[in-house]
Design a protein around this motif. Structure first.
Motif, PDB file in Angstrom:
ATOM      1  N   GLN A   1      27.469  18.874  70.211  1.00  0.00           N
ATOM      2  CA  GLN A   1      26.410  19.857  70.122  1.00  0.00           C
ATOM      3  C   GLN A   1      26.578  20.868  71.249  1.00  0.00           C
ATOM      4  OE1 GLN A   1      22.652  18.030  69.466  1.00  0.00           O
ATOM      5  NE2 GLN A   1      21.508  19.875  69.900  1.00  0.00           N
TER       6      GLN A   1
ATOM      7  N   THR B   1      19.726  23.624  69.457  1.00  0.00           N
ATOM      8  CA  THR B   1      19.377  23.416  68.066  1.00  0.00           C
ATOM      9  C   THR B   1      19.878  22.050  67.607  1.00  0.00           C
ATOM     10  OG1 THR B   1      19.661  25.789  67.694  1.00  0.00           O
ATOM     11  CG2 THR B   1      19.584  24.389  65.747  1.00  0.00           C
TER      12      THR B   1
ATOM     13  N   THR C   1      21.569  19.209  65.571  1.00  0.00           N
ATOM     14  CA  THR C   1      22.707  19.235  64.677  1.00  0.00           C
ATOM     15  C   THR C   1      22.328  18.613  63.348  1.00  0.00           C
ATOM     16  OG1 THR C   1      24.217  19.064  66.548  1.00  0.00           O
ATOM     17  CG2 THR C   1      25.101  18.485  64.398  1.00  0.00           C
ATOM     18  N   THR C   2      22.667  19.287  62.270  1.00  0.00           N
ATOM     19  CA  THR C   2      22.466  18.724  60.940  1.00  0.00           C
ATOM     20  C   THR C   2      23.576  17.722  60.679  1.00  0.00           C
ATOM     21  OG1 THR C   2      21.483  20.787  60.131  1.00  0.00           O
ATOM     22  CG2 THR C   2      22.353  19.271  58.475  1.00  0.00           C
ATOM     23  N   GLU C   3      23.216  16.525  60.275  1.00  0.00           N
ATOM     24  CA  GLU C   3      24.224  15.528  59.919  1.00  0.00           C
ATOM     25  C   GLU C   3      24.759  15.836  58.533  1.00  0.00           C
ATOM     26  OE1 GLU C   3      23.743  11.340  60.668  1.00  0.00           O
ATOM     27  OE2 GLU C   3      21.940  11.789  61.841  1.00  0.00           O
TER      28      GLU C   3
ATOM     29  N   SER D   1      23.395  16.432  53.310  1.00  0.00           N
ATOM     30  CA  SER D   1      22.989  16.860  54.650  1.00  0.00           C
ATOM     31  C   SER D   1      21.679  16.190  55.009  1.00  0.00           C
ATOM     32  CB  SER D   1      22.831  18.387  54.730  1.00  0.00           C
ATOM     33  OG  SER D   1      21.552  18.784  54.294  1.00  0.00           O
TER      34      SER D   1
END
Length: 145
Positions: free
Chosen positions: A4, A8, A10-12, A27
């Protein structure tokens, strides 16, 4: 997981195998995309997703300059093409075409807007910049818990 670099979250992102050469990409924000080989109906191939990501990134990177000059309801279609080099398993050249109605602008204003869009895409399209720069990719095989 990717490192990261901002505040913001982090989208997995992950894919799950759903059949022979079929996967569902997911996602942590609830999005899904069907992925598979060219012989499977109703799915995108990984290469097609790469091209779509490039086109979408260019569109999003040009959205503000285009909407400021053409209005919020402008239409655009961005096509990406490029054949795979199957011997080396790469796409050596991708071509983007942005179809856009600029007829309401005079020739000079059209040229200025085209230059502005090209600069915007070159500056902020993360996908395009990543492809142009090349990226180190690390694959780790981990035990499934």
């Amino acid at each position: 997981m990717a490192e990261q670099t901002s505040d913001t979250p982090t989208t997995e992102l992950w894919v799950e195998r759903t059949g022979t050469r079929r996967y569902t990409g997911r996602s942590s924000r609830g999005a899904e995309v069907l992925i598979g080989s060219e012989t499977v109906e109703g799915v995108f191939t990984p290469g097609e997703l790469l091209k779509i990501a490039l086109a979408a990134c260019s569109g999003m990177s040009s959205d503000f300059p285009l909407s400021r000059r053409l209005g919020d309801t402008y239409d655009v279609t961005i096509r990406v093409s490029g054949a795979a080099d199957r011997e080396n398993e790469v796409y050596p050249h991708l071509v983007e075409e942005m179809a856009l109605d600029l007829s309401e602008l005079d020739e000079e204003a059209q040229q200025r807007l085209v230059a502005l869009v090209e600069r915007s895409v070159d500056k902020v399209c993360t996908v395009g910049r990543t492809l142009e720069a090349g990226t180190e990719v690390t694959l780790k095989i981990v035990p499934d818990a």
